[in-house]
Design an enzyme around this catalytic site. Structure first.
Site, PDB file in Angstrom:
ATOM      1  N   CYS A   1      28.496  18.660  17.371  1.00 17.55           N
ATOM      2  CA  CYS A   1      27.181  19.133  17.387  1.00 17.55           C
ATOM      3  C   CYS A   1      27.118  20.656  17.335  1.00 17.55           C
ATOM      4  CB  CYS A   1      26.540  18.646  18.470  1.00 17.55           C
ATOM      5  SG  CYS A   1      26.302  16.864  18.552  1.00 17.55           S
TER       6      CYS A   1
ATOM      7  N   ARG B   1      32.810  22.238  11.919  1.00 14.06           N
ATOM      8  CA  ARG B   1      33.185  21.377  13.435  1.00 14.06           C
ATOM      9  C   ARG B   1      32.744  19.936  13.092  1.00 14.06           C
ATOM     10  NH1 ARG B   1      31.909  24.898  18.084  1.00 14.06           N
ATOM     11  NH2 ARG B   1      31.048  23.120  19.077  1.00 14.06           N
TER      12      ARG B   1
ATOM     13  N   ASN C   1      23.475  19.732  22.627  1.00 14.41           N
ATOM     14  CA  ASN C   1      24.844  19.279  22.335  1.00 14.41           C
ATOM     15  C   ASN C   1      25.275  18.689  23.701  1.00 14.41           C
ATOM     16  OD1 ASN C   1      24.969  20.316  19.955  1.00 14.41           O
ATOM     17  ND2 ASN C   1      26.355  22.075  20.570  1.00 14.41           N
TER      18      ASN C   1
ATOM     19  N   LYS D   1      35.448  19.080  14.725  1.00 19.70           N
ATOM     20  CA  LYS D   1      36.663  20.228  14.828  1.00 19.70           C
ATOM     21  C   LYS D   1      36.834  20.207  16.106  1.00 19.70           C
ATOM     22  CE  LYS D   1      39.527  23.252  13.534  1.00 19.70           C
ATOM     23  NZ  LYS D   1      40.984  22.591  13.366  1.00 19.70           N
TER      24      LYS D   1
ATOM     25  N   GLU E   1      52.903  13.694  14.799  1.00 17.13           N
ATOM     26  CA  GLU E   1      51.825  14.769  14.354  1.00 17.13           C
ATOM     27  C   GLU E   1      51.563  14.487  12.814  1.00 17.13           C
ATOM     28  OE1 GLU E   1      49.514  16.559  15.338  1.00 17.13           O
ATOM     29  OE2 GLU E   1      49.145  17.965  13.592  1.00 17.13           O
TER      30      GLU E   1
HETATM   31  C1  AGP Z   1      44.081  17.744  14.901  1.00 21.52           C
HETATM   32  O1  AGP Z   1      44.037  17.664  13.623  1.00 21.52           O
HETATM   33  C2  AGP Z   1      42.652  17.067  15.416  1.00 21.52           C
HETATM   34  N1  AGP Z   1      41.497  17.342  14.695  1.00 21.52           N
HETATM   35  C3  AGP Z   1      42.468  16.836  16.885  1.00 21.52           C
HETATM   36  O2  AGP Z   1      43.207  15.886  17.111  1.00 21.52           O
HETATM   37  C4  AGP Z   1      42.587  18.016  17.732  1.00 21.52           C
HETATM   38  O3  AGP Z   1      43.770  18.448  17.779  1.00 21.52           O
HETATM   39  C5  AGP Z   1      42.130  17.548  19.044  1.00 21.52           C
HETATM   40  O4  AGP Z   1      40.816  17.080  18.912  1.00 21.52           O
HETATM   41  C6  AGP Z   1      42.133  18.523  20.169  1.00 21.52           C
HETATM   42  O5  AGP Z   1      41.445  19.947  20.049  1.00 21.52           O
HETATM   43  P1  AGP Z   1      41.714  21.105  20.656  1.00 21.52           P
HETATM   44  O6  AGP Z   1      42.942  21.512  20.291  1.00 21.52           O
HETATM   45  O7  AGP Z   1      40.693  21.780  19.935  1.00 21.52           O
HETATM   46  O8  AGP Z   1      41.487  20.830  21.911  1.00 21.52           O
END
Ligand code: AGP
Length: 604
Positions: free
Chosen positions: A2, A27, A99, A599, A477
């Site tokens: 959000c 996001r 949010n 995001k 990954e």
């Molecule tokens: C990565 O491609 C993902 N979108 C997701 O796993 C992300 O790394 C995870 O949500 C952690 O986010 P952050 O690094 O902002 O804490």
């Protein structure tokens, strides 16, 4: 996840609000809405399922004039994605965007229903609108009503409230979800992320946990969790970001993959000087006896990789755990332990909660490796190592990951000095890092071959990724990247684990991706490759030429530039990013904003 934008100004604000929402699109969200108080004191509200552009089109047809307004992109938690569930939510004269998650919303909903309030959505947010409406009957001001309301809420929130009877005021409150106040001249703004407000201001004050603020055109007054006035200093932002600029690239993800040589050079600036590591900013870590790393998703994979480095090169014990597990289990903290959080956004709810818990548990120091200056993790940690990757817009993390790895290698060197790390190995790390941006550039030349290779994945439903040692997290990954943007089910295994079960999955329909640098484990890996070939699996091996892995029937081999073992996890990430990108493009998915994902995951 959000996003919130709010404004109080003389001029019409709806386009500022819409532009802010567009800048938060990366996001992840499923619906969007806006409410503006018009000059006649009426509340105009529009909401749409889908993209912000659909909302902008609706505004074009039905303009919303007025200087005070709030807007929101919603990522569904309570209630399906729908127009009725989209924010702002309204109760009488009150409109709210929120949010986070209100955990006691069911109890509050029952109570409000019994008092005659009618609910028009399935959201937890609607209880806030009704509560503020109710409390305003018992309090003189909107500020007092919001303060009374928040004392009834359990859970996390960042919220903005407006009252159609007062077109020079918005009340904002933060508990668990970030909010930043933007300062203009004779106008003020609020957003869940400063990126939303960069077209209108570069001066920001971050609200702290428990803060409530009353924002009018001429003033911002902040109160702490005890409702006492406090100062939150407004500072000039150094963030540079133009959300509209993909340059020559078709997607942000591809742009960000190609930005990695420069991003890594930025991470190293001032930390690698004349081939020497300058680790002063990490301070004295000589008393640290144990490292606990906490992160989620891709950032967790960076932590998993770092464990190999920290134990092998620095000789310091290291545990790595997913934040959502760590925060809900009883763990034992050894004396002189360093807690390291890793996060691109610095706002991931689980990681932030884990940091807060860890601070109560008696860790000696807390360090965050983070990409967003001023984010909650940066502000709440004792130390921060900024990755300086630049804004990452694609939901799939790419340059944020490789720069995290660089940061973690610097941390490894800082931990290892005076311990297991001799000067020759430190020199080796410095040399490897010096050459890394150039090597990444070379690896990007694999793009055209990987694009062709991707065609062979597009019809598949499953894939396996294999690696050994510090390449196992890189395989993890690679699998995460493929599943999140191409929606192909992918899993990663430590190659030695195959025979303990996953080998049963191998057949001609199962592509198996292997990462094979020329390291101590390569002969073991070759045996694992043979186990797969013998069972008819289709192998795609990314290998160092020196590893002497040759193409065979059922096995394609792509040459990766030769590099020092130490930085191989960083380099081998590149072809896997490119592979998932091209598979997703062929499949026609929404590469930058894959379905169901956000995001910045600011709810648990
Ligand atoms: C990565 O491609 C993902 N979108 C997701 O796993 C992300 O790394 C995870 O949500 C952690 O986010 P952050 O690094 O902002 O804490």
């Amino acid at each position: 996840m959000c996003g919130i934008v709010g404004a109080v100004a003389q001029r019409d604000v709806v386009q500022i609000l819409l532009e802010g929402l567009k800048r938060l699109e990366y996001r992840g969200y499923d619906s969007a809405g806006v409410a503006v108080i018009n000059p006649a004191g009426e509340l105009g509200r529009l909401r749409r399922l889908g993209k912000v552009q659909a909302l902008a089109d609706a505004v074009a047809e039905q303009p919303l004039p007025g200087g005070t307004g709030i807007a929101h992109t919603r990522w569904a938690t309570h209630g399906e994605p729908s127009e009725a569930n989209a924010h702002p939510h309204v109760s009488g004269d009150i409109a709210v965007v929120h949010n986070g998650i209100i955990e006691n919303h069911e109890t509050l909903r029952d109570e409000l229903k019994a008092q005659g309030y009618v609910f028009t959505s399935q959201t937890d947010t609607e209880v806030i609108a009704h509560l503020v409406e109710r409390e305003l009957k018992n309090h003189d001001t909107l500020l007092a009503a919001v303060m009374a309301t928040r004392s009834l809420l359990e859970g996390a929130y960042g919220m903005v409230v407006i009252d159609r009877n007062d077109n020079n005021r918005m009340i904002v409150a933060r508990s668990g979800s970030p909010l930043v106040v933007g300062y203009g001249i004779g106008e003020h703004f609020v957003a869940s992320d400063q990126l939303a407000l960069l077209p209108v201001t570069r001066k920001f004050a971050f609200l702290e946990e428990g803060d409530v603020a009353e924002i009018s055109r001429d003033a911002v007054q902040v109160f702490d969790s005890n409702n006492q006035p406090v100062e939150r200093e407004a500072k000039e932002s150094t963030v540079e970001h133009d959300a509209g600029d993909k340059g020559e690239f078709r997607h942000y993800m591809l742009k960000e993959i190609y930005e990695q040589p420069q991003a890594i050079a930025n991470t190293l600036e001032g930390r690698l000087v004349a081939d020497q590591l300058n680790l002063d900013a990490l301070g004295d870590l000589s008393d640290i006896e144990q490292v606990q790393i906490i992160a989620c998703g891709t950032s967790y994979h960076a932590g998993m990789t770092a464990r190999y480095w920290i134990e092998q090169l620095a000789g310091v014990a290291c545990n790595v755990e997913i934040a959502s597990e760590f925060r809900y289990r009883q763990s034992v903290v050894r004396p002189n332990s360093l807690l390291v959080t890793i996060s691109q956004s610095g706002e991931t709810a689980d990681t932030l909660a884990a940091l807060r818990l860890a601070k109560e548990q008696g860790f000696a120091k807390t360090l965050t490796i983070c990409n967003v200056p001023g984010s909650s993790l940066v502000r709440e940690s004792d130390m921060a190592l900024m990755t300086r990757a630049g804004a990452e817009i694609g939901v799939a993390s790419t340059k944020a990951f490789t720069t995290q790895l660089v940061g973690l290698l610097l941390l490894t060197a800082a931990l290892g000095r005076g311990r297991a790390l001799d000067s020759a190995t430190e020199k080796r790390i410095a040399d490897a890092l010096t050459h890394l941006p150039g090597l990444i550039d070379k690896a990007l030349h694999m793009n055209a071959d990987i694009e062709k290779l991707a065609e062979q994945f597009a019809e598949k439903h499953h894939a396996l990724f294999l690696g050994r040692g510090d390449q196992y997290p890189i395989a993890m990954e690679g699998a995460l990247k493929l599943k999140e943007i191409s929606y192909i089910h992918a899993e990663a295994y430590a190659a030695g684990e195959l025979k303990h079960g996953p080998l049963a999955l191998i057949d001609a329909e199962m592509p198996i991706v292997v990462v094979a640098p020329h390291n101590d484990l390569v002969e073991k890996l070759k045996s694992n490759i043979e186990e797969v070939r013998a069972r008819g699996g289709e192998l795609y091996v990314f290998a160092d030429e020196a590893a002497d892995i040759r193409p065979e029937s059922n096995m394609q081999v792509m040459a990766v530039p030769h590099c020092d073992d130490i930085v191989a996890p960083i380099l081998y990430t590149l072809p896997l990013q490119l592979l998932s990108y091209h598979v997703a493009v062929i499949k026609g998915t929404d590469v930058d904003q894959p379905r169901n994902l956000a995001k910045s995951v600011t709810v648990e």
